[in-house]
Design an enzyme around this catalytic site. Structure first.
Site, PDB file in Angstrom:
ATOM      1  N   TYR A  99       0.840  -1.187   0.000  1.00 43.12           N
ATOM      2  CA  TYR A  99       0.000   0.000   0.000  1.00 43.12           C
ATOM      3  C   TYR A  99       0.886   1.252   0.000  1.00 43.12           C
ATOM      4  O   TYR A  99       1.871   1.316   0.749  1.00 43.12           O
ATOM      5  CB  TYR A  99      -0.890  -0.054   1.242  1.00 43.12           C
ATOM      6  CG  TYR A  99      -1.676   1.197   1.497  1.00 43.12           C
ATOM      7  CD1 TYR A  99      -2.699   1.580   0.645  1.00 43.12           C
ATOM      8  CD2 TYR A  99      -1.385   2.007   2.579  1.00 43.12           C
ATOM      9  CE1 TYR A  99      -3.410   2.742   0.876  1.00 43.12           C
ATOM     10  CE2 TYR A  99      -2.102   3.167   2.827  1.00 43.12           C
ATOM     11  CZ  TYR A  99      -3.111   3.532   1.962  1.00 43.12           C
ATOM     12  OH  TYR A  99      -3.810   4.680   2.186  1.00 43.12           O
ATOM     13  N   ASP A 171      -0.424  -7.719   6.324  1.00 43.16           N
ATOM     14  CA  ASP A 171      -1.528  -6.774   6.162  1.00 43.16           C
ATOM     15  C   ASP A 171      -2.632  -7.515   5.402  1.00 43.16           C
ATOM     16  O   ASP A 171      -2.507  -7.790   4.215  1.00 43.16           O
ATOM     17  CB  ASP A 171      -1.037  -5.548   5.384  1.00 43.16           C
ATOM     18  CG  ASP A 171      -2.128  -4.494   5.167  1.00 43.16           C
ATOM     19  OD1 ASP A 171      -3.317  -4.851   5.212  1.00 43.16           O
ATOM     20  OD2 ASP A 171      -1.776  -3.326   4.939  1.00 43.16           O
ATOM     21  N   LYS A 196     -11.714  -0.418   5.311  1.00 40.52           N
ATOM     22  CA  LYS A 196     -12.070  -1.033   4.050  1.00 40.52           C
ATOM     23  C   LYS A 196     -13.181  -2.066   4.250  1.00 40.52           C
ATOM     24  O   LYS A 196     -14.265  -1.704   4.625  1.00 40.52           O
ATOM     25  CB  LYS A 196     -10.805  -1.626   3.411  1.00 40.52           C
ATOM     26  CG  LYS A 196      -9.575  -0.680   3.473  1.00 40.52           C
ATOM     27  CD  LYS A 196      -9.724   0.576   2.664  1.00 40.52           C
ATOM     28  CE  LYS A 196      -8.636   1.614   2.908  1.00 40.52           C
ATOM     29  NZ  LYS A 196      -7.264   1.163   2.810  1.00 40.52           N
TER      30      LYS A 196
HETATM   31  C1  PLP Z   1      -5.998   1.666   3.196  1.00 40.83           C
HETATM   32  C2  PLP Z   1      -4.910   0.704   3.492  1.00 40.83           C
HETATM   33  C3  PLP Z   1      -4.038   0.916   4.566  1.00 40.83           C
HETATM   34  C4  PLP Z   1      -4.091   2.156   5.424  1.00 40.83           C
HETATM   35  O1  PLP Z   1      -5.249   2.197   6.197  1.00 40.83           O
HETATM   36  P1  PLP Z   1      -5.958   3.574   6.677  1.00 40.83           P
HETATM   37  O2  PLP Z   1      -7.163   3.074   7.393  1.00 40.83           O
HETATM   38  O3  PLP Z   1      -6.265   4.355   5.441  1.00 40.83           O
HETATM   39  O4  PLP Z   1      -5.001   4.274   7.550  1.00 40.83           O
HETATM   40  C5  PLP Z   1      -3.086  -0.064   4.818  1.00 40.83           C
HETATM   41  N1  PLP Z   1      -2.985  -1.174   4.062  1.00 40.83           N
HETATM   42  C6  PLP Z   1      -3.803  -1.399   3.000  1.00 40.83           C
HETATM   43  C7  PLP Z   1      -3.642  -2.641   2.204  1.00 40.83           C
HETATM   44  C8  PLP Z   1      -4.788  -0.470   2.682  1.00 40.83           C
HETATM   45  O5  PLP Z   1      -5.590  -0.689   1.640  1.00 40.83           O
END
Ligand code: PLP
Length: 375
Positions: A99, A171, A196
């Site tokens: 990301y 992640d 998300k």
């Molecule tokens: C959006 C995202 C993040 C960061 O998260 P936030 O809630 O925007 O701080 C980290 N990893 C991935 C894969 C993401 O899509």
């Protein structure tokens, strides 16, 4: 109990004082003590612990098959907190198409402070990862990756990381625990942007980290309280509400994505579709092994940047926006939007790439809209 049941009930018994079926939003900073240090249920201050946040932490830890869960103000807050497990001089090895915000945090915040980073492709992760882990303290993975949908074999990465004495952090934002559970595959820590799919309605920003290791759990609890980037009670409540429908939403995201992939695959303006569910995707076999289904994220290539920009500006059902994982379908060009912070990286995102977050609207409407946008 099964995943779908735990998503609705874990950490959420009826409220003992009123019988409320839904966990109340405990909008309080502090808690009365009967006498000095005599706490009700261990609550003394809401940065340290809050009942709404705890319900979320319990439920989401259960869904990730983890023993200890921690909710944060954002995905980056979760990542920042986990990154406090390493010190200046330590080496972190990361998959290269992480990301954009994670890459920015690594390269612009932690690298200047003395943490060392090296980047490996998903392909290098899947073939001889050990060679890249010499002296590493932490291995940071996403699978599927954002935005290229590469797939990393989490179980063998865990074995390689542990042989090198490194922690494996995954992640899991793209897959969600409904589709993939990294802790079961050997990861030490799983992190999420709960903004998300977990929240699922594009109405909050939140993050999460979990582990089954007691010592790591204790350290993360200490760091969560010390650094203070916690999820507030209302956001915790919204994520809890989102989790209840995570399984049904994910099933529909996957089904719609399959339909959209089928459409894109036959379209003359599309030069390549990146989706782990495609049998010719290089990570397909690994994905089939470690994921329940292939998710709602699709990327595809068109001839040039101009075509990509034109297509994303013409959609009506798909909204041109950053972020992903909500019930509504989103479209974007990562090189100019979510991943502009990797523009100077050796693994910059192709400018002719379009990324889709497939929502749960009618797949027919989604395809019809893409058809007119690509015409
Ligand atoms: C959006 C995202 C993040 C960061 O998260 P936030 O809630 O925007 O701080 C980290 N990893 C991935 C894969 C993401 O899509």
């Amino acid at each position: 109990m099964q995943f779908d049941t735990r998503a609705i009930h874990d950490g959420q018994p009826p409220d003992p004082s009123t019988g409320a079926v839904t966990v109340p939003i405990y909008q309080t900073s502090t808690y009365v003590q009967e006498a000095v240090g005599q706490l009700k249920d261990g609550y003394d201050y809401s940065r340290t612990a809050n009942p709404t946040r705890r319900a979320l932490e319990t439920c989401l830890a259960s869904l990730e098959s983890a023993e200890h869960g921690f909710a944060f103000a954002s995905g980056m807050a979760a990542t920042t907190t986990v990154m406090h497990l390493v010190s200046p001089g330590d080496l972190v090895v990361s998959v290269n198409d992480v990301y954009g915000g994670t890459y920015r945090l690594f390269s612009k915040v932690y690298e200047p402070r003395g943490v060392r980073f090296s980047y490996v492709s998903a392909d290098q992760c899947n073939t001889g990862l050990e060679r890249h882990l010499d002296g590493a303290k932490m291995l940071w993975l996403e699978s599927p990756t954002n935005p290229l949908l590469n797939v990393v074999d989490i179980a063998s990465a865990a074995a390689a990381a542990h042989a090198a004495g490194a922690l494996l952090v995954v992640d899991n934002t793209f897959a969600t625990p409904y589709l993939q559970r990294p802790i079961e595959l050997g990861a030490d820590i799983v992190v999420h942007s709960a903004t998300k799919y977990l929240g699922g309605h594009s109405d909050l920003v939140s993050g999460f980290a979990a582990t089954s290791d007691d010592a790591l759990g204790q350290r993360l609890a200490f760091l969560q309280n010390s650094l203070g980037a916690v999820a507030g009670p209302f956001d915790s409540w919204l994520v809890l509400r989102g989790l209840k429908t995570l399984p049904v939403r994910m099933r529909q995201h996957c089904e719609n994505a399959r339909a959209v992939v089928g459409f894109l695959g036959g379209h003359p303006a599309v030069t390549r579709v990146l989706y782990p569910g495609l049998v010719d995707h290089p990570g397909h076999e690994i994905a089939a092994r470690q994921m329940r289904d292939y998710g709602g994220m699709i990327s595809f290539l068109v001839d040039d940047e101009r075509q990509a920009r034109d297509a994303v500006a013409r959609t009506r059902v798909w909204s041109l926006a950053e972020s992903l994982g909500g019930v509504e379908s989103l479209i974007e060009t990562p090189a100019q939007m979510t991943h502009s912070s990797t523009a100077d990286a050796p693994f910059a995102t192709p400018p002719n790439l379009v990324r889709l977050s497939v929502g749960i609207e009618s797949a027919d409407d989604l395809i019809e809209d893409l058809e007119q946008a690509l015409a």
